[in-house]
Design a protein around this motif. Structure first.
Motif, PDB file in Angstrom:
ATOM      1  N   ASN A   1       0.850  -1.237  -0.038  1.00 26.55           N
ATOM      2  CA  ASN A   1      -0.081  -0.006  -0.005  1.00 26.55           C
ATOM      3  C   ASN A   1       0.980   1.327   0.125  1.00 26.55           C
ATOM      4  O   ASN A   1       0.536   2.251  -1.061  1.00 26.55           O
ATOM      5  CB  ASN A   1      -0.951  -0.194   1.209  1.00 26.55           C
ATOM      6  CG  ASN A   1      -1.724   1.257   1.414  1.00 26.55           C
ATOM      7  OD1 ASN A   1      -2.125   1.770   0.148  1.00 26.55           O
ATOM      8  ND2 ASN A   1      -2.540   1.539   2.423  1.00 26.55           N
TER       9      ASN A   1
ATOM     10  N   SER B   1     -14.149   9.403  -7.436  1.00 25.56           N
ATOM     11  CA  SER B   1     -14.966   9.321  -6.492  1.00 25.56           C
ATOM     12  C   SER B   1     -16.160  10.344  -6.893  1.00 25.56           C
ATOM     13  O   SER B   1     -17.210  10.092  -7.100  1.00 25.56           O
ATOM     14  CB  SER B   1     -14.622   9.079  -5.408  1.00 25.56           C
ATOM     15  OG  SER B   1     -13.780  10.426  -5.016  1.00 25.56           O
TER      16      SER B   1
ATOM     17  N   THR C   1     -13.926  -0.454  -2.448  1.00 31.66           N
ATOM     18  CA  THR C   1     -13.291   0.493  -1.736  1.00 31.66           C
ATOM     19  C   THR C   1     -14.167   1.618  -0.625  1.00 31.66           C
ATOM     20  O   THR C   1     -13.895   1.465   0.332  1.00 31.66           O
ATOM     21  CB  THR C   1     -12.635   1.400  -2.656  1.00 31.66           C
ATOM     22  OG1 THR C   1     -11.738   0.840  -3.659  1.00 31.66           O
ATOM     23  CG2 THR C   1     -11.800   2.572  -1.940  1.00 31.66           C
TER      24      THR C   1
ATOM     25  N   ALA D   1      -8.555  -1.847   0.828  1.00 34.50           N
ATOM     26  CA  ALA D   1      -9.529  -0.830   0.618  1.00 34.50           C
ATOM     27  C   ALA D   1      -8.440   0.197  -0.269  1.00 34.50           C
ATOM     28  O   ALA D   1      -9.046   0.910  -1.314  1.00 34.50           O
ATOM     29  CB  ALA D   1     -10.104  -0.021   1.457  1.00 34.50           C
ATOM     30  N   ASP D   2      -7.443   0.734   0.513  1.00 32.08           N
ATOM     31  CA  ASP D   2      -6.379   1.592  -0.153  1.00 32.08           C
ATOM     32  C   ASP D   2      -5.758   1.234  -1.206  1.00 32.08           C
ATOM     33  O   ASP D   2      -5.579   1.815  -2.267  1.00 32.08           O
ATOM     34  CB  ASP D   2      -5.287   1.929   0.864  1.00 32.08           C
ATOM     35  CG  ASP D   2      -5.685   2.926   2.031  1.00 32.08           C
ATOM     36  OD1 ASP D   2      -6.670   3.706   1.751  1.00 32.08           O
ATOM     37  OD2 ASP D   2      -5.106   2.950   3.093  1.00 32.08           O
TER      38      ASP D   2
ATOM     39  N   LEU E   1      -7.154  -1.040  -3.441  1.00 33.51           N
ATOM     40  CA  LEU E   1      -8.258  -0.845  -4.558  1.00 33.51           C
ATOM     41  C   LEU E   1      -8.448   0.321  -4.899  1.00 33.51           C
ATOM     42  O   LEU E   1      -8.713   0.588  -6.147  1.00 33.51           O
ATOM     43  CB  LEU E   1      -9.583  -1.548  -3.916  1.00 33.51           C
ATOM     44  CG  LEU E   1      -9.413  -3.088  -3.686  1.00 33.51           C
ATOM     45  CD1 LEU E   1     -10.752  -3.394  -2.873  1.00 33.51           C
ATOM     46  CD2 LEU E   1      -9.491  -3.872  -4.901  1.00 33.51           C
ATOM     47  N   MET E   2      -8.365   1.360  -4.032  1.00 35.33           N
ATOM     48  CA  MET E   2      -8.432   2.817  -4.662  1.00 35.33           C
ATOM     49  C   MET E   2      -7.555   3.181  -5.593  1.00 35.33           C
ATOM     50  O   MET E   2      -7.656   3.952  -6.326  1.00 35.33           O
ATOM     51  CB  MET E   2      -8.708   3.608  -3.290  1.00 35.33           C
ATOM     52  CG  MET E   2      -9.150   5.242  -3.779  1.00 35.33           C
ATOM     53  SD  MET E   2      -9.271   6.274  -2.293  1.00 35.33           S
ATOM     54  CE  MET E   2      -9.729   7.662  -3.012  1.00 35.33           C
TER      55      MET E   2
ATOM     56  N   LEU F   1     -14.161  -1.986  -8.103  1.00 34.67           N
ATOM     57  CA  LEU F   1     -13.111  -1.405  -7.464  1.00 34.67           C
ATOM     58  C   LEU F   1     -13.747  -0.400  -6.429  1.00 34.67           C
ATOM     59  O   LEU F   1     -13.343  -0.331  -5.274  1.00 34.67           O
ATOM     60  CB  LEU F   1     -12.249  -0.845  -8.183  1.00 34.67           C
ATOM     61  CG  LEU F   1     -10.975  -1.718  -8.900  1.00 34.67           C
ATOM     62  CD1 LEU F   1     -10.184  -1.022  -9.771  1.00 34.67           C
ATOM     63  CD2 LEU F   1     -10.420  -2.813  -8.233  1.00 34.67           C
TER      64      LEU F   1
ATOM     65  N   TRP G   1      -8.640  -2.084   5.607  1.00 37.01           N
ATOM     66  CA  TRP G   1      -8.627  -1.160   5.154  1.00 37.01           C
ATOM     67  C   TRP G   1      -7.106  -0.803   4.183  1.00 37.01           C
ATOM     68  O   TRP G   1      -7.269  -0.001   3.442  1.00 37.01           O
ATOM     69  CB  TRP G   1      -8.439   0.104   6.519  1.00 37.01           C
ATOM     70  CG  TRP G   1      -9.506  -0.138   7.229  1.00 37.01           C
ATOM     71  CD1 TRP G   1     -10.558  -0.382   6.867  1.00 37.01           C
ATOM     72  CD2 TRP G   1      -9.716   0.191   8.896  1.00 37.01           C
ATOM     73  NE1 TRP G   1     -11.641  -0.094   8.157  1.00 37.01           N
ATOM     74  CE2 TRP G   1     -11.193   0.221   8.863  1.00 37.01           C
ATOM     75  CE3 TRP G   1      -8.712   0.593   9.603  1.00 37.01           C
ATOM     76  CZ2 TRP G   1     -11.375   0.498  10.247  1.00 37.01           C
ATOM     77  CZ3 TRP G   1      -9.248   0.690  11.069  1.00 37.01           C
ATOM     78  CH2 TRP G   1     -10.372   0.665  11.226  1.00 37.01           C
TER      79      TRP G   1
ATOM     80  N   GLY H   1     -14.979  -0.832   2.370  1.00 41.12           N
ATOM     81  CA  GLY H   1     -13.620  -0.477   3.122  1.00 41.12           C
ATOM     82  C   GLY H   1     -13.653   0.593   3.684  1.00 41.12           C
ATOM     83  O   GLY H   1     -13.657   0.710   5.030  1.00 41.12           O
TER      84      GLY H   1
END
Length: 468
Positions: free
Chosen positions: A16, A281, A157, A413-414, A416-417, A153, A410, A161
């Motif tokens: 990450n 987003s 996220t 999620a980071d 995937l973002m 994704l 988390w 996430g």
């Protein structure tokens, strides 16, 4: 199994950090600079026009520019505006603030392009509109498969996430008061959040837009007021504070000695990742607005970046620097540093103010994140059963997040973002010419004294749903 999860959590954390510092960091900078030049720095020259557009009303039943702004700001403005900025100052020094401001200006160009494209390729969804990167990737690039990748994704996220993280932040904000009863308090908080979330998630986009348009100004207003009181109480220190910010920002000897941890890197990271410009987003909120021309919402989303970084993040900056509670490289960091800074002037009530602010910031992020995810679920399938299952799972994640420190979730999620952002940035490079043509059309109509109205054919497009 526990050992495997611990090791995987560690590995995901390292990856990450690597992908954000070595890939996404540079890609977002390049995109911001490129789009700034290509649009003629529209984020600066069109800013007053964006303010004017905010006063326009939507058609009956639609979402207005102001409501779309509040939804996007709800998701952008989160606990990172408090904890993240504090960490940047402690780890990178006061000079990080200057580079944070610079990246807000540059990154706003990416926000303009992606939000304008989202408006151009939006689709009808009952009384409102839906859209975002998945939609313009499918229609303009003729790559539905890539749009589905982006949508998946984003859903993972934001709905699963980051919403778990925001619920956890709300619960953990009560730890100062709950003490040994924290687990019970977290359980109750999880139940309350899940019930409120269910009412909003099942209530649809219009209810979320209404709640956001009420809560976000209140949330921001309380926090900014505290910052202004502290700043004016220490107004005599402001010249030295600004001098320190600029002196540290251009201390090239210190920067070159450790670039990775310098004020430049910390400031740019905070500016980029706080306002999410270019991440893909906010365009989901921008697409929902009922406006006469796509460029109007592009300009409005520039204002959202300004609110997030120049106003909210800067409020945290002056709370910390005016009260002089921080130590460069010290242990006191994040939300505890901001709490101590406010406490130094307001006493114990200051801790309560920051607790309320953290809870409000996290909750508005939670509902904004869900709004984004819902549009992307609809992109994959409009099936009502599919949508109901998604909403139930999203509510369950809010409850789980409030009661669990899910570091692995988390980290993922980071990551995937980061993937989501890279897909979006690639599409923006391919499609930015369309946004520039729309901008030229808007400026041309303004020079003719008109309230600009968009027709896709005027810029050579025949692949839109709404603007025919």
């Amino acid at each position: 199994m526990k050992q495997f999860i611990a090791e995987f959590t560690s590995v995901s954390g390292v990856f990450n950090d690597w992908i954000y510092s070595n890939v996404l960091f540079w890609v977002l900078i390049a995109a911001g600079v490129f789009f700034s030049v290509r649009t003629g720095f529209a984020q600066i020259r069109m800013f007053p026009e964006g303010i004017r557009v905010l006063t326009e009303k939507s058609h009956k039943g639609g979402i207005s520019s102001f409501q779309a702004l509040m939804i996007a700001t709800a998701s952008r403005v989160g606990t990172g505006n408090i904890a993240g900025v504090a960490t940047a100052i402690v780890s990178g020094g006061p000079g990080a603030v200057f580079w944070m401001w610079i990246m807000a200006v540059i990154g706003a160009a990416s926000a303009f392009v992606e939000s304008t494209l989202a408006q151009i390729y939006k689709q009808r969804d009952g009384d409102i509109y839906k859209g975002g990167p998945a939609y313009y990737i499918e229609r303009a690039m003729k790559a539905r498969w890539l749009g589905v990748v982006f949508a998946v994704l984003l859903i993972l996220t934001f709905a699963f996430g980051f919403n778990g993280l925001q619920a956890y932040n709300i619960a953990s904000a009560l730890e100062h008061y709950a003490g040994d009863n924290y687990q019970t308090a977290a359980l109750i908080t999880g139940v309350v959040l899940a019930v409120i979330s269910a009412a909003l998630f099942f209530g649809g986009a219009q209810k979320i837009s209404l709640v956001s348009s009420i809560l976000v100004p209140i949330m921001a207003g309380i926090y900014i007021l505290i910052g202004l009181i502290i700043t004016f109480a220490h107004i005599g220190n402001l010249p030295e504070i600004f001098a320190e910010i600029f002196r540290d920002a251009f201390d090239f000897q210190a920067i070159s000695g450790g670039f990775a941890g310098s004020c430049v890197v910390w400031g740019i990271k905070r500016g980029l990742f706080s306002n999410e410009a270019g991440m893909g987003s906010a365009p989901n909120a921008a697409a929902a607005a009922d406006v006469s021309h796509p460029v109007k919402q592009g300009m409005v989303q520039v204002i959202s970046v300004f609110i997030d970084t120049i106003i909210i993040c800067s409020t945290t900056v002056f709370i910390i620097l005016c009260t002089d509670q921080f130590t460069y490289g010290g242990d006191l960091n994040g939300i505890p540093l901001v709490q101590k800074s406010v406490q130094s002037m307001f006493g114990e009530i200051g801790v309560g103010i920051i607790t309320v602010s953290v809870a409000l910031f996290a909750f508005t992020s939670l509902i904004g994140n869900y709004f984004y995810a819902e549009f992307n679920v609809k992109f994959i399938s409009g099936n009502k059963i599919f949508m109901t299952v998604f909403r139930i799972l999203a509510v369950i994640m809010v409850f789980i997040g409030a009661n669990s420190n899910l570091q692995l979730a988390w980290n993922m999620a980071d990551i995937l973002m980061a993937g989501m952002a890279l897909v979006n940035i690639i599409s923006l490079f391919c499609l930015s010419g369309i946004a520039v043509r729309a901008l030229d059309d808007y400026v041309r109509q303004k020079k003719q004294g008109k309230n600009p109205v968009f027709r896709a054919a005027d810029i050579g497009l025949d692949n839109t749903d709404v603007w025919k």
